[in-house]
Design an enzyme around this catalytic site. Structure first.
Site, PDB file in Angstrom:
ATOM      1  N   GLU A  47      -7.627  -5.489  -8.497  1.00 54.18           N
ATOM      2  CA  GLU A  47      -7.790  -4.266  -7.693  1.00 54.18           C
ATOM      3  C   GLU A  47      -8.110  -3.153  -8.683  1.00 54.18           C
ATOM      4  O   GLU A  47      -7.290  -2.834  -9.550  1.00 54.18           O
ATOM      5  CB  GLU A  47      -6.487  -3.960  -6.949  1.00 54.18           C
ATOM      6  CG  GLU A  47      -6.591  -2.726  -6.081  1.00 54.18           C
ATOM      7  CD  GLU A  47      -5.268  -2.337  -5.432  1.00 54.18           C
ATOM      8  OE1 GLU A  47      -4.218  -2.416  -6.093  1.00 54.18           O
ATOM      9  OE2 GLU A  47      -5.291  -1.934  -4.255  1.00 54.18           O
ATOM     10  N   LYS A  66      12.396   7.812  -0.897  1.00 57.42           N
ATOM     11  CA  LYS A  66      12.133   7.971  -2.345  1.00 57.42           C
ATOM     12  C   LYS A  66      10.615   8.007  -2.495  1.00 57.42           C
ATOM     13  O   LYS A  66       9.951   6.981  -2.580  1.00 57.42           O
ATOM     14  CB  LYS A  66      12.744   6.799  -3.111  1.00 57.42           C
ATOM     15  CG  LYS A  66      13.097   7.054  -4.565  1.00 57.42           C
ATOM     16  CD  LYS A  66      11.952   7.284  -5.509  1.00 57.42           C
ATOM     17  CE  LYS A  66      10.998   6.172  -5.758  1.00 57.42           C
ATOM     18  NZ  LYS A  66       9.771   6.655  -6.446  1.00 57.42           N
ATOM     19  N   GLU A 111       7.046   9.510  -7.590  1.00 54.42           N
ATOM     20  CA  GLU A 111       7.368  10.592  -8.530  1.00 54.42           C
ATOM     21  C   GLU A 111       6.115  11.343  -8.964  1.00 54.42           C
ATOM     22  O   GLU A 111       6.192  12.432  -9.514  1.00 54.42           O
ATOM     23  CB  GLU A 111       8.140  10.047  -9.728  1.00 54.42           C
ATOM     24  CG  GLU A 111       7.392   9.073 -10.639  1.00 54.42           C
ATOM     25  CD  GLU A 111       7.398   7.623 -10.129  1.00 54.42           C
ATOM     26  OE1 GLU A 111       7.360   7.396  -8.903  1.00 54.42           O
ATOM     27  OE2 GLU A 111       7.411   6.708 -10.983  1.00 54.42           O
ATOM     28  N   CYS A 167      -5.811   1.856  -0.133  1.00 53.34           N
ATOM     29  CA  CYS A 167      -5.548   0.413  -0.064  1.00 53.34           C
ATOM     30  C   CYS A 167      -6.508  -0.261   0.894  1.00 53.34           C
ATOM     31  O   CYS A 167      -6.624  -1.480   0.900  1.00 53.34           O
ATOM     32  CB  CYS A 167      -4.123   0.161   0.389  1.00 53.34           C
ATOM     33  SG  CYS A 167      -3.843   0.720   2.057  1.00 53.34           S
TER      34      CYS A 167
HETATM   35  P1  NAD Z   1       3.363   1.696  -7.566  1.00 55.71           P
HETATM   36  O1  NAD Z   1       3.715   0.311  -7.210  1.00 55.71           O
HETATM   37  O2  NAD Z   1       3.156   2.029  -8.997  1.00 55.71           O
HETATM   38  O3  NAD Z   1       4.505   2.709  -7.045  1.00 55.71           O
HETATM   39  C1  NAD Z   1       4.955   2.674  -5.717  1.00 55.71           C
HETATM   40  C2  NAD Z   1       6.426   3.107  -5.673  1.00 55.71           C
HETATM   41  O4  NAD Z   1       7.206   2.162  -6.405  1.00 55.71           O
HETATM   42  C3  NAD Z   1       6.692   4.464  -6.291  1.00 55.71           C
HETATM   43  O5  NAD Z   1       7.601   5.151  -5.473  1.00 55.71           O
HETATM   44  C4  NAD Z   1       7.284   4.134  -7.654  1.00 55.71           C
HETATM   45  O6  NAD Z   1       8.232   5.082  -8.079  1.00 55.71           O
HETATM   46  C5  NAD Z   1       7.972   2.805  -7.411  1.00 55.71           C
HETATM   47  N1  NAD Z   1       7.946   1.938  -8.594  1.00 55.71           N
HETATM   48  C6  NAD Z   1       7.006   1.906  -9.573  1.00 55.71           C
HETATM   49  N2  NAD Z   1       7.296   0.954 -10.482  1.00 55.71           N
HETATM   50  C7  NAD Z   1       8.436   0.362 -10.063  1.00 55.71           C
HETATM   51  C8  NAD Z   1       9.227  -0.714 -10.569  1.00 55.71           C
HETATM   52  N3  NAD Z   1       8.902  -1.355 -11.682  1.00 55.71           N
HETATM   53  N4  NAD Z   1      10.330  -1.053  -9.873  1.00 55.71           N
HETATM   54  C9  NAD Z   1      10.673  -0.426  -8.742  1.00 55.71           C
HETATM   55  N5  NAD Z   1       9.957   0.596  -8.223  1.00 55.71           N
HETATM   56  C10 NAD Z   1       8.850   0.988  -8.863  1.00 55.71           C
HETATM   57  O7  NAD Z   1       2.071   2.076  -6.689  1.00 55.71           O
HETATM   58  P2  NAD Z   1       1.159   3.377  -6.768  1.00 55.71           P
HETATM   59  O8  NAD Z   1       0.342   3.324  -8.013  1.00 55.71           O
HETATM   60  O9  NAD Z   1       1.958   4.596  -6.477  1.00 55.71           O
HETATM   61  O10 NAD Z   1       0.213   3.133  -5.490  1.00 55.71           O
HETATM   62  C11 NAD Z   1      -1.012   2.448  -5.547  1.00 55.71           C
HETATM   63  C12 NAD Z   1      -0.866   1.026  -5.059  1.00 55.71           C
HETATM   64  O11 NAD Z   1      -0.354   1.018  -3.736  1.00 55.71           O
HETATM   65  C13 NAD Z   1      -2.198   0.282  -4.964  1.00 55.71           C
HETATM   66  O12 NAD Z   1      -2.026  -1.027  -5.434  1.00 55.71           O
HETATM   67  C14 NAD Z   1      -2.518   0.278  -3.470  1.00 55.71           C
HETATM   68  O13 NAD Z   1      -3.337  -0.779  -3.027  1.00 55.71           O
HETATM   69  C15 NAD Z   1      -1.146   0.160  -2.900  1.00 55.71           C
HETATM   70  N6  NAD Z   1      -1.115   0.622  -1.525  1.00 55.71           N
HETATM   71  C16 NAD Z   1      -1.012  -0.328  -0.548  1.00 55.71           C
HETATM   72  C17 NAD Z   1      -1.021   0.069   0.783  1.00 55.71           C
HETATM   73  C18 NAD Z   1      -0.922  -0.945   1.881  1.00 55.71           C
HETATM   74  O14 NAD Z   1      -0.697  -0.549   3.009  1.00 55.71           O
HETATM   75  N7  NAD Z   1      -1.053  -2.232   1.611  1.00 55.71           N
HETATM   76  C19 NAD Z   1      -1.137   1.430   1.113  1.00 55.71           C
HETATM   77  C20 NAD Z   1      -1.240   2.361   0.073  1.00 55.71           C
HETATM   78  C21 NAD Z   1      -1.226   1.942  -1.253  1.00 55.71           C
END
Ligand code: NAD
Length: 500
Positions: free
Chosen positions: A385, A177, A180, A285
């Site tokens: 962050e 998944k 989006e 990240c």
């Molecule tokens: P996000 O948490 O908004 O979304 C990530 C995924 O979760 C998406 O597929 C989204 O559809 C889903 N999602 C969003 N809200 C949700 C909810 N309430 N319930 C269930 N699923 C949900 O993250 P983003 O904005 O796409 O990515 C950026 C974040 O990811 C930053 O905080 C970054 O630090 C982190 N990140 C961490 C790493 C790591 O390895 N630690 C790597 C890359 C990115």
């Protein structure tokens, strides 16, 4: 207009299909904010069909010989390399990343596929002969079943490739998944996997947001969940997934500090800080978002400011642009409000990227390089962050203070130290409570024969992504104790727990 827009397909049971969902959202180009495709929020029936196909396929895929699974990865690696530029261009269109950085995103994923092609040696178990008289004990690894991956927007190629190649090479089937906000790169990755010869049903792709993730978290056939994204969602996924007795690895947000010692080479520090903080618009990240200047290292500030001021954002194929736009207007608004909070809370804004424009792209989500000094740990720009091209600087007197500062921060993804002193580096490496440490390396992302080992608030779970830890995450260990009677059978039953 909307009907002529490409509709992002689902891939279920080896068929590309248009979702019957009534809920679709726009995928936009962040440099223009114009829609480039529409992505569905998959229906419950579609989610269930994807998982059912993965569960059914697992019964056959787990029996496929390990070298054959490795050969699929070899072929996939070959195809990904052949399509490297095309993938990077597509990735740029939905993230705005500049082309070189987009190629890096794809490349770091290709490296994981290379590692997955070594699956035969990574699946090896252990044996001890004669654990008791004529008895051998050995362990083997076996796949779990249906695994799933939920990925963020910021690495549309690398992060899906952290997950499904390792899981599938280990004998599992997989439901992906993707974010989006960036589903197009993931679709192309799956098409190439199909072209590489992946049997139908081994990999499925579904789309959506929270409801679709919830479906995965609660479905009894899902055995393991790999998640990468923001802190609140990572916590929710870890808590809900483990509550439902699933295996979960959840990679979360970060606040990565670079310690600059007074003896570090100034030019190296400045160059590395600029690239590591504003590269990819700070949407990594592992980006360095905090510089901890020890003692006289604070004297680099004027040069740092000058070097940062020369970096300009721009569109993906502008070779003079240092980085691209933020992913969405919401992300930009959030970063701008944090910059404002930093000013209001009394930090010195040495360089302010709030009013940033790029010629010809007035609607893009641009933020210029932003530098704060005089930051304290109570300020929101330190505590949150920011995920934008913003570098904040704190000053301390000693390395011990720097280590304490970092260890008191809740995150533990990455950190680095720049120094000419081996003893300082050794001390830092040993005492720092962060999972990935760079010594004169600003963004120490491990290569895939190691694992991606974030700690504390940046990771929930036990076993990390790729490398040996991923194989343990995606497999069970079975331990066999075995005796073949080729001599006299011992007298009478053995009533103790001892083997003899
Ligand atoms: P996000 O948490 O908004 O979304 C990530 C995924 O979760 C998406 O597929 C989204 O559809 C889903 N999602 C969003 N809200 C949700 C909810 N309430 N319930 C269930 N699923 C949900 O993250 P983003 O904005 O796409 O990515 C950026 C974040 O990811 C930053 O905080 C970054 O630090 C982190 N990140 C961490 C790493 C790591 O390895 N630690 C790597 C890359 C990115």
């Amino acid at each position: 207009m909307i009907d002529s827009m490409p509709h992002v397909p689902l891939y279920i049971d080896g068929e590309w299909t248009k979702s019957t969902s009534e809920q679709w959202i726009d995928v936009t180009n962040p440099a223009t904010n114009q829609p480039i495709a529409r992505v569905p929020m998959a229906t419950d029936d579609e989610m269930a069909a994807a998982i059912a196909s993965a569960a059914d396929t697992f019964q056959r895929w787990k029996e496929v010989a390990v070298p054959e699974r490795a050969r699929l990865m070899l072929e996939y690696q070959h195809l990904l390399k052949a399509h490297h530029d095309e993938l990077a261009e597509l990735l740029s269109s939905e993230t705005g990343k500049n082309f070189a950085d987009a190629k890096g995103d794809v490349w770091r994923g290709i490296e994981v596929v290379e590692q997955a092609a070594n699956i035969s040696s990574m699946m090896m178990g252990e044996i001890v002969e004669n654990v008791a008289t004529d008895i051998d004990c050995y362990s083997m690894t076996q796949p779990l079943g249906v695994c799933c991956g939920i990925t963020p927007f910021n690495f549309p190629a690398m992060i899906p490739l952290w997950m499904f190649p390792m899981a599938i090479a280990a004998g599992n089937t997989f439901v992906l998944k993707p974010s989006e906000q960036v589903p197009l790169t993931a679709i192309r990755l799956v098409e190439l996997f199909e072209q590489a010869g992946a049997p139908k049903g081994v990999l499925q792709i579904v789309h959506g947001g929270k409801p679709q993730v919830d479906f995965l978290l609660h479905h009894p056939e899902i055995r393991a969940i790999s998640f990468v994204g923001s802190v609140p969602v990572a916590r929710y996924i870890y808590q809900t997934g483990t509550h439902n007795l699933k295996r979960v690895q959840a990679f979360a947000g970060a606040k990565n500090h670079m310690v600059v010692m007074p003896d570090a080479n100034k030019d190296q520090v400045v160059n590395n800080l600029v690239g590591a903080s504003v590269g990819a618009a700070g949407q990594r990240c592992m980006a360095i978002s905090v510089a901890v200047l020890v003692g006289s290292a604070k004297e680099i500030l004027p040069e740092l400011k000058e070097a940062m001021s020369k970096v300009k954002p721009g569109i993906w194929n502008d070779s003079n642009a240092g980085y691209g736009p933020l992913i969405s207007p919401q992300a930009k608004a959030r970063v701008l409000s944090l910059i404002q909070e930093g000013k209001d809370e009394g930090a010195r804004c040495e360089l302010d990227g709030s009013e940033c424009t790029v010629d010809g792209y007035p609607e893009g989500n641009w933020v210029g390089p932003t530098l704060f000094s005089g930051v304290t740990t109570e300020m929101s720009i330190y505590q949150q962050e920011i995920f934008g091209p913003v570098l904040i600087c704190l000053e301390v007197d000693t390395l011990d203070e720097a280590i304490e500062l970092i260890n008191n921060n809740p995150y533990g993804n990455g950190t680095s130290i720049f120094t000419a002193c081996g003893a300082a580096a050794r001390k830092f490496q040993h005492h720092i409570q962060v999972g990935q440490v760079g010594i004169n390396v600003p963004i120490p992302v491990p290569l895939p024969f190691f694992s991606f080992t974030g700690w504390r608030g940046s990771f929930y779970g036990d076993l990390h992504a790729y490398g040996k830890q991923a194989i343990r995450f995606y497999t069970e260990t079975k331990t066999v104790t075995s005796r073949w009677f080729y001599d006299d059978i011992p007298d009478g039953p053995n009533m103790t727990i001892h083997l003899r």
